[in-house]
Design a protein around this motif. Structure first.
Motif, PDB file in Angstrom:
ATOM      1  N   ALA A  27       0.835  -1.203   0.000  1.00  4.82           N
ATOM      2  CA  ALA A  27       0.000   0.000   0.000  1.00  4.82           C
ATOM      3  C   ALA A  27       0.872   1.257   0.000  1.00  4.82           C
ATOM      4  CB  ALA A  27      -0.929  -0.002   1.213  1.00  4.82           C
ATOM      5  N   VAL A  28       1.907   1.238   0.850  1.00  3.58           N
ATOM      6  CA  VAL A  28       2.796   2.407   0.928  1.00  3.58           C
ATOM      7  C   VAL A  28       3.431   2.678  -0.438  1.00  3.58           C
ATOM      8  CG1 VAL A  28       4.984   3.260   1.878  1.00  3.58           C
ATOM      9  CG2 VAL A  28       3.305   2.168   3.383  1.00  3.58           C
ATOM     10  N   SER A  29       3.960   1.602  -1.063  1.00  6.97           N
ATOM     11  CA  SER A  29       4.613   1.753  -2.354  1.00  6.97           C
ATOM     12  C   SER A  29       3.639   2.227  -3.416  1.00  6.97           C
ATOM     13  CB  SER A  29       5.243   0.441  -2.790  1.00  6.97           C
ATOM     14  OG  SER A  29       6.393   0.220  -2.041  1.00  6.97           O
ATOM     15  N   ALA A  30       2.439   1.624  -3.397  1.00  4.86           N
ATOM     16  CA  ALA A  30       1.442   2.009  -4.396  1.00  4.86           C
ATOM     17  C   ALA A  30       1.141   3.494  -4.268  1.00  4.86           C
ATOM     18  CB  ALA A  30       0.168   1.186  -4.217  1.00  4.86           C
ATOM     19  N   THR A  31       1.029   3.976  -3.013  1.00  4.90           N
ATOM     20  CA  THR A  31       0.744   5.389  -2.793  1.00  4.90           C
ATOM     21  C   THR A  31       1.872   6.257  -3.354  1.00  4.90           C
ATOM     22  OG1 THR A  31      -0.136   4.630  -0.700  1.00  4.90           O
ATOM     23  CG2 THR A  31      -0.085   7.003  -1.056  1.00  4.90           C
ATOM     24  N   MET A  32       3.099   5.834  -3.053  1.00  5.52           N
ATOM     25  CA  MET A  32       4.241   6.638  -3.520  1.00  5.52           C
ATOM     26  C   MET A  32       4.294   6.698  -5.046  1.00  5.52           C
ATOM     27  SD  MET A  32       7.436   6.292  -0.955  1.00  5.52           S
ATOM     28  CE  MET A  32       7.830   4.576  -1.062  1.00  5.52           C
ATOM     29  N   VAL A  33       4.096   5.532  -5.672  1.00  4.69           N
ATOM     30  CA  VAL A  33       4.132   5.501  -7.134  1.00  4.69           C
ATOM     31  C   VAL A  33       3.010   6.362  -7.700  1.00  4.69           C
ATOM     32  CG1 VAL A  33       3.860   4.040  -9.176  1.00  4.69           C
ATOM     33  CG2 VAL A  33       5.271   3.271  -7.267  1.00  4.69           C
ATOM     34  N   LEU A  34       1.827   6.251  -7.062  1.00  2.00           N
ATOM     35  CA  LEU A  34       0.676   7.021  -7.530  1.00  2.00           C
ATOM     36  C   LEU A  34       0.953   8.519  -7.425  1.00  2.00           C
ATOM     37  CD1 LEU A  34      -2.083   5.871  -8.492  1.00  2.00           C
ATOM     38  CD2 LEU A  34      -3.021   6.834  -6.393  1.00  2.00           C
ATOM     39  N   LEU A  35       1.525   8.904  -6.276  1.00  2.26           N
ATOM     40  CA  LEU A  35       1.881  10.319  -6.079  1.00  2.26           C
ATOM     41  C   LEU A  35       2.831  10.782  -7.166  1.00  2.26           C
ATOM     42  CD1 LEU A  35       2.381  10.893  -2.240  1.00  2.26           C
ATOM     43  CD2 LEU A  35       0.835  12.080  -3.802  1.00  2.26           C
ATOM     44  N   SER A  36       3.828   9.927  -7.466  1.00  4.07           N
ATOM     45  CA  SER A  36       4.807  10.278  -8.494  1.00  4.07           C
ATOM     46  C   SER A  36       4.125  10.478  -9.839  1.00  4.07           C
ATOM     47  CB  SER A  36       5.850   9.172  -8.636  1.00  4.07           C
ATOM     48  OG  SER A  36       6.558   9.034  -7.439  1.00  4.07           O
ATOM     49  N   VAL A  37       3.244   9.522 -10.182  1.00  2.83           N
ATOM     50  CA  VAL A  37       2.567   9.609 -11.476  1.00  2.83           C
ATOM     51  C   VAL A  37       1.701  10.861 -11.523  1.00  2.83           C
ATOM     52  CG1 VAL A  37       0.873   8.499 -12.976  1.00  2.83           C
ATOM     53  CG2 VAL A  37       2.635   7.129 -11.858  1.00  2.83           C
ATOM     54  N   LEU A  38       0.996  11.122 -10.409  1.00  4.24           N
ATOM     55  CA  LEU A  38       0.149  12.315 -10.337  1.00  4.24           C
ATOM     56  C   LEU A  38       0.981  13.575 -10.554  1.00  4.24           C
ATOM     57  CD1 LEU A  38      -2.446  11.949  -7.455  1.00  4.24           C
ATOM     58  CD2 LEU A  38      -2.836  12.504  -9.864  1.00  4.24           C
ATOM     59  N   SER A  39       2.095  13.643  -9.843  1.00  5.96           N
ATOM     60  CA  SER A  39       2.954  14.816  -9.960  1.00  5.96           C
ATOM     61  C   SER A  39       3.490  14.958 -11.377  1.00  5.96           C
ATOM     62  CB  SER A  39       4.105  14.710  -8.975  1.00  5.96           C
ATOM     63  OG  SER A  39       5.034  15.719  -9.226  1.00  5.96           O
ATOM     64  N   LEU A  40       3.817  13.802 -11.986  1.00  2.00           N
ATOM     65  CA  LEU A  40       4.343  13.845 -13.352  1.00  2.00           C
ATOM     66  C   LEU A  40       3.306  14.366 -14.322  1.00  2.00           C
ATOM     67  CD1 LEU A  40       6.416  10.574 -13.600  1.00  2.00           C
ATOM     68  CD2 LEU A  40       7.238  12.894 -13.807  1.00  2.00           C
ATOM     69  N   THR A  41       2.018  13.978 -14.104  1.00  2.00           N
ATOM     70  CA  THR A  41       0.987  14.432 -15.039  1.00  2.00           C
ATOM     71  C   THR A  41       0.587  15.877 -14.764  1.00  2.00           C
ATOM     72  OG1 THR A  41      -0.538  13.250 -13.597  1.00  2.00           O
ATOM     73  CG2 THR A  41      -0.041  12.235 -15.714  1.00  2.00           C
ATOM     74  N   ILE A  42       0.560  16.254 -13.466  1.00  2.00           N
ATOM     75  CA  ILE A  42       0.104  17.616 -13.153  1.00  2.00           C
ATOM     76  C   ILE A  42       1.249  18.623 -13.232  1.00  2.00           C
ATOM     77  CG2 ILE A  42      -0.944  19.093 -11.395  1.00  2.00           C
ATOM     78  CD1 ILE A  42      -2.304  16.484 -10.354  1.00  2.00           C
ATOM     79  N   LEU A  43       2.323  18.364 -12.476  1.00  4.84           N
ATOM     80  CA  LEU A  43       3.426  19.330 -12.447  1.00  4.84           C
ATOM     81  C   LEU A  43       4.383  19.149 -13.619  1.00  4.84           C
ATOM     82  CD1 LEU A  43       4.298  19.241  -8.643  1.00  4.84           C
ATOM     83  CD2 LEU A  43       3.156  21.077  -9.879  1.00  4.84           C
ATOM     84  N   GLY A  44       4.576  17.887 -14.009  1.00  9.32           N
ATOM     85  CA  GLY A  44       5.534  17.613 -15.086  1.00  9.32           C
ATOM     86  C   GLY A  44       6.958  17.829 -14.605  1.00  9.32           C
ATOM     87  N   PHE A  45       7.866  17.889 -15.550  1.00  4.27           N
ATOM     88  CA  PHE A  45       9.266  18.095 -15.204  1.00  4.27           C
ATOM     89  C   PHE A  45       9.610  19.566 -15.265  1.00  4.27           C
ATOM     90  CE2 PHE A  45       9.833  13.747 -17.008  1.00  4.27           C
ATOM     91  CZ  PHE A  45      10.204  13.157 -15.814  1.00  4.27           C
ATOM     92  N   ASN A  46      10.572  19.947 -14.481  1.00  2.00           N
ATOM     93  CA  ASN A  46      11.183  21.256 -14.639  1.00  2.00           C
ATOM     94  C   ASN A  46      12.334  21.070 -15.614  1.00  2.00           C
ATOM     95  OD1 ASN A  46      12.320  23.727 -14.406  1.00  2.00           O
ATOM     96  ND2 ASN A  46      12.722  23.617 -12.227  1.00  2.00           N
ATOM     97  N   LYS A  47      12.021  21.250 -16.905  1.00  2.00           N
ATOM     98  CA  LYS A  47      13.009  20.887 -17.924  1.00  2.00           C
ATOM     99  C   LYS A  47      14.146  21.889 -18.020  1.00  2.00           C
ATOM    100  CE  LYS A  47       9.713  18.593 -20.924  1.00  2.00           C
ATOM    101  NZ  LYS A  47       8.923  18.828 -22.134  1.00  2.00           N
TER     102      LYS A  47
ATOM    103  N   ILE B  32      11.914   9.659 -10.413  1.00  2.00           N
ATOM    104  CA  ILE B  32      11.547  10.781 -11.296  1.00  2.00           C
ATOM    105  C   ILE B  32      10.376  11.551 -10.698  1.00  2.00           C
ATOM    106  CG2 ILE B  32      12.560   9.953 -13.462  1.00  2.00           C
ATOM    107  CD1 ILE B  32       9.944   8.944 -14.345  1.00  2.00           C
ATOM    108  N   GLY B  33       9.552  10.856  -9.902  1.00  2.00           N
ATOM    109  CA  GLY B  33       8.476  11.540  -9.190  1.00  2.00           C
ATOM    110  C   GLY B  33       9.047  12.580  -8.242  1.00  2.00           C
ATOM    111  N   CYS B  34      10.105  12.198  -7.521  1.00  2.64           N
ATOM    112  CA  CYS B  34      10.758  13.132  -6.594  1.00  2.64           C
ATOM    113  C   CYS B  34      11.223  14.375  -7.338  1.00  2.64           C
ATOM    114  CB  CYS B  34      11.962  12.486  -5.925  1.00  2.64           C
ATOM    115  SG  CYS B  34      11.512  11.445  -4.548  1.00  2.64           S
ATOM    116  N   PHE B  35      11.790  14.154  -8.528  1.00  3.00           N
ATOM    117  CA  PHE B  35      12.268  15.281  -9.310  1.00  3.00           C
ATOM    118  C   PHE B  35      11.131  16.198  -9.701  1.00  3.00           C
ATOM    119  CE2 PHE B  35      16.299  13.393  -9.432  1.00  3.00           C
ATOM    120  CZ  PHE B  35      17.173  14.402  -9.792  1.00  3.00           C
TER     121      PHE B  35
END
Lengths: 455, 601
Positions: free
Chosen positions: A24-44, A316-319
């Motif tokens: 559950a913890v991992s799933a949450t972290m991965v989900l957060l990462s994916v969410l951040s990637l779709t909403i915030l994206g990368f700081n290119k 990459i989510g952290c980034f």
């Protein structure tokens, strides 16, 4: 014999008892990462986004230092763009070593900021251009460049149009512009071609003579251009150049010669290159699955792959969450993490296989707990040694390399965690699925099915 | 057993010595006899050392004009077909003469870069040309009709789109070509409107020259037949003489010459040929090709004479590099490197037909403006294969390099538009001296920390692991030097991580040995078992990582490719040092009695 030990040998921890919690913890972290990637994206960074390339020239004896120039440009951009984040700045010396010129000291500056002209100002200019050139089609370059394309309804004399355009832009508050026309470009290209032909065909031609020919060609071109007419013009507002020139003059006085060039540059990493990379990663995963299936068996592969993807996504989510600049070296870091993650997982799997061979009748939970416990000191040791190296880079190295180390730091922690708490428990889950199927097959008395589920 | 072990020790020492020899020129200035054997130096990447900046401009107008030319040629065929259909005939069954007859009714002229006018002799045929017909050839053009004529033009938007498309395609080809030169981490960007900036890290002078040449090359491969009946130079003998008299400097070695096929010109410099040919009127359907000829002594094989000569060639190339499927380096009759070409089915058919119709004639294989060879056709050549021989009185190694570079360029395709070099200057590093220094310090410190930790945790074992680590570093560096890889700061940090992996292998072994010792085995026995069991674990773990590396190397380009290669080198070296080298040390210690019943681990 005495050894230094982190974990007492022979102690078995229960890593599997709470596997649902860890999932559950991992799933949450991965989900957060994916969410951040779709909403915030990368700081290119410039590598992925492009920017502006500026070449500035100084007198050879001017007291200019690269670092000082970088700081100066940072300050300039901060005031000029209104105090926001100025992003990445790169400074390179031009003409080092054998190619050094004695007349000037040039520097190449790369910045992320491409425009100092606001959208409203651009709209106002377009309106004015429409009035001055009835029937003309006017376009603005995408991606924040200050470039206007003016396509006249009918061809007009080049020089006269240049003057008219300068007038329009001057009235709008931008006196410094560069105007180019298709015909001028073609003359320039033809000039380059002739000069190049001359240089390749006549080896005896000296540098001085080439320069002389170049100048003669330029003069002839200016003369030629006066007579030509064209209907396609490109206007670039040199706001950047103009403001930078002022501020350089202020800072370096007579030592400063000119801003020689200021053009937008595209990203050095093309979109299709990233796609190619993704395809490569998919193939790599496939290769790993095949190898693991051959050397181990099918139950092991998904654990390794999920752990790998888990690590990569979280890093990459952290980034994305921290909005740290995503640059080329970070890609290398992510790939390294992927390698490390596989490595770590395989070591644990190898031990699981060994314990199974030794105690074939033991319950799988016990086998896995034993295997993970036995390899725990190695897992932690390796992680700590590598982490030491990476932490030292993170704390002492600056800039780009620091971001690289940050990715590695996170990756190491997540990688160690995933090989213990994700890969092995997933193996157990898969094993249970296979077992259940086999039991079912045995219950129905289907010998073929039993054989099929035999591992 | 003992002699086998001695061989192992000897082999390993030799390898290490070689590695050190390889690295030395990168560290200190070495005398010339030394650098003639170990010539490579460690290349530093763009971030650490800088390199060359080349700027090219894309002559997109030329490509747009070519596109318009193609439309013009296709249009005539379509109009003839349509006119024939209107008259109730099938265009495909008409003879060439009949087609020409119908074609005369349409006067098609290119009026600008992106515009064509069509004049119709019969007013009722204006309707033949409609937007539907145009769309089947090129949808980007627009049609405007008139009295007995029609005009086709590219609207501004389409020109801009076409321009962007051409520049983007050219950028991609430049990138592919640069990448194909191997381990450099170049920087390729579009700058401004139609310019391409390329930054290359500092390679050796010779490599630099090859890369420069290959980026600039249009790489348009064409096959043209020699036109024997053109006889462009047959009547020029006296003209050559008077030209020579008038331009003594510019035409020193120019000569009028003749062989069984007719007259041609020869000279030591191509520029002399070009200067004279400007004064000659060449018919529209003929173009002049230039070849650098080497005359070899038939018995000794030594080059007697080299000169440029002319050929009268077809102006329109029946076959081009567009129909190429693959180019590969091969070997010719005398074992010299050549480039083998393979055509697609259409190309093979054209090539077959062309050779069948022209038995006895010469066929020129041209790369850009120059004829690379002009072999005589002895019979029909089917199967769609051809060969380019590489001239130049050079060593086999240089020919090989040339062949490889040519293959690279041909396989990555020709430019859609010519590129013209605008400038070529050296640039300094992109990272500041401070950043490099702090980066280096942090990396070295990271190393020391990891090494100290190993020392503290494993005591004597730590010493051995650290010796292996040092060997690993030397080997990895030697490999980077040997492969001419460019080292960047992130690359260095990446090496720290392969070091992590090397240490991991030792940790795995030592933990195993400890387990065996705890089970009460003797030192020798525990070492044997520990190494034996840990080996397969390390093997599986490293091979899985290596698979990922190999795949990345095959599919990825640029920095990702560089990373994959560094990783593979690291894996290979670390397997060797942390398993093999440490084992050798332990064996020595055991045999010499320096390790007794106790193991300091």
């Amino acid at each position: 014999m005495q050894f230094r030990e982190i974990f007492k040998p022979g102690v078995v921890w229960d890593f599997l008892g709470r596997r649902r919690v860890f999932f559950a913890v991992s799933a949450t972290m991965v989900l957060l990462s994916v969410l951040s990637l779709t909403i915030l994206g990368f700081n290119k960074g410039i590598d992925f986004k492009g920017g502006t390339k500026i070449v500035v020239g100084f007198k050879p004896d001017a007291p200019v230092e690269r670092e000082a120039l970088r700081d100066m440009l940072g300050e300039f951009l901060k005031t000029a763009s209104g105090g926001s984040d100025v992003g990445q700045i790169e400074v390179q010396d031009f003409s080092v070593g054998s190619g050094a010129s004695n007349d000037s000291k040039d520097f190449l500056l790369l910045t992320e900021i491409t425009s100092l002209v606001t959208d409203e100002q651009k709209q106002a200019i377009i309106a004015k251009l429409g009035e001055a050139f009835p029937g003309a089609v006017i376009d603005v370059a995408k991606e924040g460049e200050d470039r206007f394309f003016v396509n006249l309804a009918a061809a007009a004399n080049v020089n006269e149009t240049y003057e008219k355009l300068t007038g329009v832009f001057g009235a709008a508050g931008f006196p410094k512009i560069t105007v180019n026309s298709d015909v001028q470009r073609q003359i320039e290209v033809n000039n380059y071609r002739t000069l190049q032909m001359a240089a390749t065909e006549d080896e005896n031609l000296g540098d001085a003579e080439i320069k002389q020919r170049e100048d003669a060609a330029k003069a002839a071109m200016a003369e030629d251009l006066k007579k030509r007419s064209d209907d396609r013009f490109t206007v670039t507002i040199e706001e950047f150049k103009a403001k930078l020139t002022d501020s350089m003059k202020q800072k370096y006085g007579d030592g400063f010669i000119a801003v020689r060039e200021s053009t937008s540059v595209s990203p050095s990493v093309a979109g299709d290159m990233l796609n190619q990379g993704l395809v490569a990663i998919l193939y790599a995963l496939l290769g790993i699955v095949i190898y693991i299936t051959l050397r181990f068996d099918v139950r092991y592969a998904p654990g390794a792959i999920v752990a790998l993807l888990h690590d990569v996504f979280i890093v990459i989510g952290c980034f994305s969450i921290a909005q740290i600049k995503f640059t080329m070296p970070i890609i290398a870091a992510v790939l390294t993490i992927a390698g490390y993650s596989i490595n770590d997982t395989i070591v644990v799997f190898d031990r699981i296989r060994e314990v199974i061979e030794k105690y074939p009748k033991a319950p799988m939970k016990m086998v896995i707990n034993n295997a993970v416990s036995q390899t725990l000191s190695r897992t932690v040791l390796t992680s700590v040694t590598t982490q030491m190296a990476v932490l030292s880079i993170f704390l002492l190295g600056g800039g780009l390399i620091r971001d690289f180390a940050f990715a590695m730091c996170v990756g190491l922690v997540v990688g160690t965690y995933s090989s213990i708490f994700i890969a092995s428990p997933l193996f157990l889950t898969l094993h249970e699925v296979f077992e259940a199927r086999r039991a079912e097959a045995a219950a129905t008395g289907d010998a073929a099915a039993v054989a099929r589920t035999q591992i | 057993m003992d002699s086998k072990r001695n061989w192992k020790v000897l082999g390993t020492s030799l390898l290490m010595v070689l590695a050190v020899l390889q690295i030395l020129p990168s560290l200190v200035e070495m005398p010339s006899f030394y650098t003639s054997i170990f010539s490579n130096q460690l290349n530093l990447g763009l971030d650490l050392k800088g390199g060359l900046e080349l700027k090219y401009t894309v002559d997109y107008k030329r490509a747009i004009a070519d596109n318009t030319n193609k439309l013009r040629d296709a249009l005539r065929e379509r109009l003839v077909d349509a006119a024939a259909k209107k008259a109730g005939k099938d265009g495909a069954t008409l003879t060439n003469a009949e087609r020409d007859e119908i074609g005369k009714r349409f006067t098609i002229t290119k009026t600008g870069v992106g515009s064509i006018d069509v004049a119709f002799a019969q007013a009722d045929e204006v309707a033949l040309l409609d937007k539907d017909m145009l769309d089947t050839i090129d949808q980007r053009f627009e049609l405007r009709g008139g009295e007995g004529k029609a005009s086709l033009f590219l609207p501004d938007k389409a020109i801009t789109e076409l321009k962007n498309e051409i520049v983007a395609q050219t950028l991609q080809v430049v990138r592919k070509r640069v990448d194909a030169f191997g381990l450099v981490e170049p920087d390729v960007r579009k700058s401004g409107d139609a310019d391409i900036d390329v930054q290359l890290p500092g390679l050796s002078e010779r490599q630099m020259a090859v890369v420069r040449e290959k980026i600039g090359q249009a790489a348009q491969l064409t096959f043209r037949m020699v036109v024997p009946e053109a006889k462009v130079f047959d009547s020029q003998q006296s003209a050559v003489e008077s030209f020579k008299a008038a331009n003594a400097e510019k035409a020193k070695t120019l000569q009028w010459s003749q062989d069984g096929r007719g007259a041609f010109l020869r000279s030591e410099k191509k520029s002399e040929l070009l200067a004279f040919i400007k004064t000659v009127s060449v018919p529209d359907n003929v173009m002049i090709g230039y070849e650098l000829v080497e005359e070899k002594d038939p018995t000794s094989g030594e080059v007697r004479d080299t000169y440029w000569r002319t050929y009268d060639l077809q102006a329109v190339a029946p076959l081009t590099g567009d129909n190429l499927t693959r180019a590969a380096v091969g070997y010719g009759e005398k074992g010299e490197p050549v480039v083998n070409l393979e055509f697609d089915s259409r190309g093979a058919r054209i090539f077959g037909d062309l050779t069948e119709k022209n038995v006895g004639n010469l066929m020129a294989i041209m790369l850009d403006g120059d004829v690379s060879s002009a072999p005589r056709i002895n019979e029909r050549i089917g199967g769609g294969r051809a060969q380019i021989t590489l001239g130049g009185a050079r060593s086999v190694a240089q020919q090989m390099e040339e062949a490889r570079a040519l293959v690279t360029v041909l396989n990555n395709g020709a430019y859609k538009a010519p590129v013209i070099k605008v400038h070529d200057v050296e640039v300094g590093p992109s990272l500041g001296r401070d950043a490099v220094r702090s980066g280096m310090i942090s990396i070295v410190l990271g190393f020391i920390l990891a090494a100290l930790f190993m020392l503290w945790y494993y005591r004597q074992g730590g010493v051995i692991a650290n010796i292996a680590l040092l060997c690993n570093l030397i080997l990895v560096t030697a490999c980077l030097v040997a492969f001419n890889a460019a080292l960047t700061l992130p690359g260095m940090a990446g090496i720290v991580l392969t070091v992590g992996m090397a240490l991991d292998a030792n940790v795995l072994i030592f933990e195993r040995v400890r387990e065996e010792l705890r089970n009460g085995r003797s030192v020798r026995n525990a070492l044997d078992l520990g190494y034996g069991k840990a080996f397969w674990t390390i093997f599986d773990a490293q091979i899985t990582t290596a698979i990922a590396g190999f795949v990345l190397m095959q599919y990825a380009t640029g920095p990702i490719y560089g990373f994959a290669v560094t990783m593979l080198i690291g894996i290979g070296c670390s397997m060797f040092t942390s398993i093999f080298v440490t084992r050798l040390i332990y064996n020595y210690l055991l045999d010499s009695g320096k390790i007794g019943a106790e193991l300091s681990l």
